[in-house]
Scaffold this motif. Structure first.
Motif, mmCIF file in Angstrom:
data_model
loop_
_atom_site.group_PDB
_atom_site.id
_atom_site.type_symbol
_atom_site.label_atom_id
_atom_site.label_comp_id
_atom_site.label_asym_id
_atom_site.label_seq_id
_atom_site.Cartn_x
_atom_site.Cartn_y
_atom_site.Cartn_z
ATOM 1 N N ALA A 66 0.831 -1.203 0.000
ATOM 2 C CA ALA A 66 0.000 0.000 0.000
ATOM 3 C C ALA A 66 0.869 1.259 0.000
ATOM 4 O O ALA A 66 0.565 2.248 -0.690
ATOM 5 C CB ALA A 66 -0.930 -0.001 1.210
ATOM 6 N N VAL A 67 1.960 1.230 0.762
ATOM 7 C CA VAL A 67 2.873 2.374 0.771
ATOM 8 C C VAL A 67 3.561 2.512 -0.584
ATOM 9 O O VAL A 67 3.729 3.622 -1.105
ATOM 10 C CB VAL A 67 3.903 2.233 1.907
ATOM 11 N N ALA A 68 3.967 1.378 -1.171
ATOM 12 C CA ALA A 68 4.601 1.417 -2.490
ATOM 13 C C ALA A 68 3.647 2.002 -3.524
ATOM 14 O O ALA A 68 4.055 2.824 -4.364
ATOM 15 C CB ALA A 68 5.048 0.015 -2.906
ATOM 16 N N TRP A 69 2.373 1.604 -3.477
ATOM 17 C CA TRP A 69 1.377 2.179 -4.393
ATOM 18 C C TRP A 69 1.329 3.693 -4.217
ATOM 19 O O TRP A 69 1.287 4.452 -5.202
ATOM 20 C CB TRP A 69 -0.002 1.578 -4.129
ATOM 21 N N THR A 70 1.352 4.135 -2.969
ATOM 22 C CA THR A 70 1.287 5.566 -2.691
ATOM 23 C C THR A 70 2.499 6.292 -3.254
ATOM 24 O O THR A 70 2.359 7.356 -3.886
ATOM 25 C CB THR A 70 1.191 5.789 -1.170
ATOM 26 N N LEU A 71 3.677 5.727 -3.047
ATOM 27 C CA LEU A 71 4.887 6.352 -3.566
ATOM 28 C C LEU A 71 4.899 6.392 -5.088
ATOM 29 O O LEU A 71 5.499 7.287 -5.694
ATOM 30 C CB LEU A 71 6.116 5.611 -3.050
ATOM 31 N N GLN A 72 4.227 5.441 -5.694
ATOM 32 C CA GLN A 72 4.208 5.372 -7.157
ATOM 33 C C GLN A 72 3.080 6.180 -7.786
ATOM 34 O O GLN A 72 3.184 6.578 -8.959
ATOM 35 C CB GLN A 72 4.098 3.905 -7.586
ATOM 36 N N HIS A 73 1.998 6.445 -7.013
ATOM 37 C CA HIS A 73 0.814 7.030 -7.643
ATOM 38 C C HIS A 73 0.308 8.325 -6.989
ATOM 39 O O HIS A 73 -0.522 9.012 -7.594
ATOM 40 C CB HIS A 73 -0.333 6.017 -7.640
ATOM 41 N N ALA A 74 0.766 8.665 -5.792
ATOM 42 C CA ALA A 74 0.214 9.852 -5.125
ATOM 43 C C ALA A 74 0.494 11.123 -5.904
ATOM 44 O O ALA A 74 -0.263 12.098 -5.812
ATOM 45 C CB ALA A 74 0.767 9.965 -3.709
ATOM 46 N N GLY A 75 1.559 11.122 -6.699
ATOM 47 C CA GLY A 75 1.839 12.290 -7.525
ATOM 48 C C GLY A 75 0.746 12.559 -8.541
ATOM 49 O O GLY A 75 0.518 13.709 -8.930
ATOM 50 N N GLU A 76 0.033 11.494 -8.956
ATOM 51 C CA GLU A 76 -1.065 11.661 -9.902
ATOM 52 C C GLU A 76 -2.232 12.425 -9.272
ATOM 53 O O GLU A 76 -3.079 12.966 -9.989
ATOM 54 C CB GLU A 76 -1.538 10.292 -10.385
ATOM 55 N N TYR A 77 -2.267 12.447 -7.931
ATOM 56 C CA TYR A 77 -3.316 13.169 -7.211
ATOM 57 C C TYR A 77 -2.801 14.509 -6.676
ATOM 58 O O TYR A 77 -3.492 15.164 -5.890
ATOM 59 C CB TYR A 77 -3.829 12.307 -6.060
ATOM 60 N N GLY A 78 -1.602 14.873 -7.088
ATOM 61 C CA GLY A 78 -1.034 16.156 -6.692
ATOM 62 C C GLY A 78 -0.145 16.116 -5.478
ATOM 63 O O GLY A 78 0.309 17.167 -5.001
#
Length: 293
Positions: free
Chosen positions: A125-137
């Protein structure tokens, strides 16, 4: 009495009677009185193939102008036996109201899995966040992990024991810091009957304990506990972890509140219970003032 007043009274009775926020009813009532004006929520995002491997992301409607918001990944408690991200809108609302992006993740629990499988989920879940949170700003240089009770354990292990994030293709060096609320960080030998099978009692692995993974390069930490906690020994766990971090010269804030219990510490993030303690203020201060690594 108004409807909202009755709801708050019911929440208080349920919490005082049960002594725990693990049961669904008090949490659902808290969510029922939580406004959604502060955030835009995207729900049921898979980070793995298992039905429990999903997360929700809360994006503030009014982030601070001129800069990307920090990101907080939150893990709930429940003795690694139960829990649902759907019961924690009040956490998403609290943190997003301060301008942070919030990810609330489910993870597999006992009896479906035992240690360390839920840590692998947390790391994914943390890896997903590090990989995708930039897409949400989100600001990927300012990602924090946070949890309450068993969830604080998950957050600590992800932040301190590099095995888990490395197994998910990322690194603890990518975390700005971690936040533990009433966390169990040093609990062997296990006394809780619900937790014993989760950690293979009586053969519980020594390296399952977060205190064994503190190092000079550990991320900065905010540790909050309650003097009235009757479930997790605050002196041994929060106090012991804080001292180890200090011994390794890792920045750490150690805070104890007088008017909260194990359960109401996380409840104090919700609007109806913020009068109990300045939990949200202290978390926001830590996030805003911790420099990127």
């Amino acid at each position: 009495m108004s409807l909202s007043g009755k709801i708050l009274m019911v929440v208080g009775v349920l919490i005082l009677a049960g002594g725990s926020l693990v049961a669904c009813s008090p949490l659902k009532v808290l969510n029922a009185v939580t406004p959604d004006a502060a955030y835009q929520k995207t729900a049921d995002i898979p980070y793995g193939a298992n039905p429990r491997q999903k997360l929700d992301i809360y994006v503030p409607r009014e982030p601070a102008a001129g800069k990307a918001p920090p990101v907080v990944v939150f893990f709930y408690g429940g003795s690694w036996n139960d829990g649902s991200r759907k019961d924690y809108d009040f956490v998403g609302e609290a943190l997003s109201s301060r301008g942070f992006i919030v990810v609330v993740a489910d993870y597999r629990v006992y009896p479906e899995v035992k240690y360390p499988e839920f840590l692998k989920d947390s790391a994914q879940a943390v890896a997903w966040t590090l990989q995708h949170a930039g897409e949400y700003g989100g600001d990927l240089k300012r990602v924090f992990v946070m949890g309450h009770s068993a969830g604080a354990y998950n957050a600590a292990m992800v932040a301190l024991d590099a095995r888990w994030l490395k197994g998910a293709g990322v690194s603890p060096r990518q975390l700005c810091g971690w936040i533990g609320l009433a966390g169990p960080y040093d609990f062997l030998p296990i006394e809780n009957a619900d937790v014993k099978p989760v950690f293979w009692f009586p053969d519980s692995p020594l390296d399952s304990q977060p205190v064994r993974h503190v190092g000079d390069d550990s991320p900065a930490a905010l540790l909050i506990a309650s003097h009235k906690d009757k479930i997790v020994n605050a002196v041994r766990n929060t106090g012991g972890m804080a001292q180890l971090l200090r011994d390794h010269r890792v920045p750490v804030e150690e805070i104890y509140f007088d008017n909260t219990s194990h359960a109401t510490l996380v409840a104090s993030l919700s609007r109806p219970f913020r009068h109990l303690a300045p939990t949200l203020d202290r978390i926001a201060d830590f996030i805003e003032n911790t420099p990127s690594r």
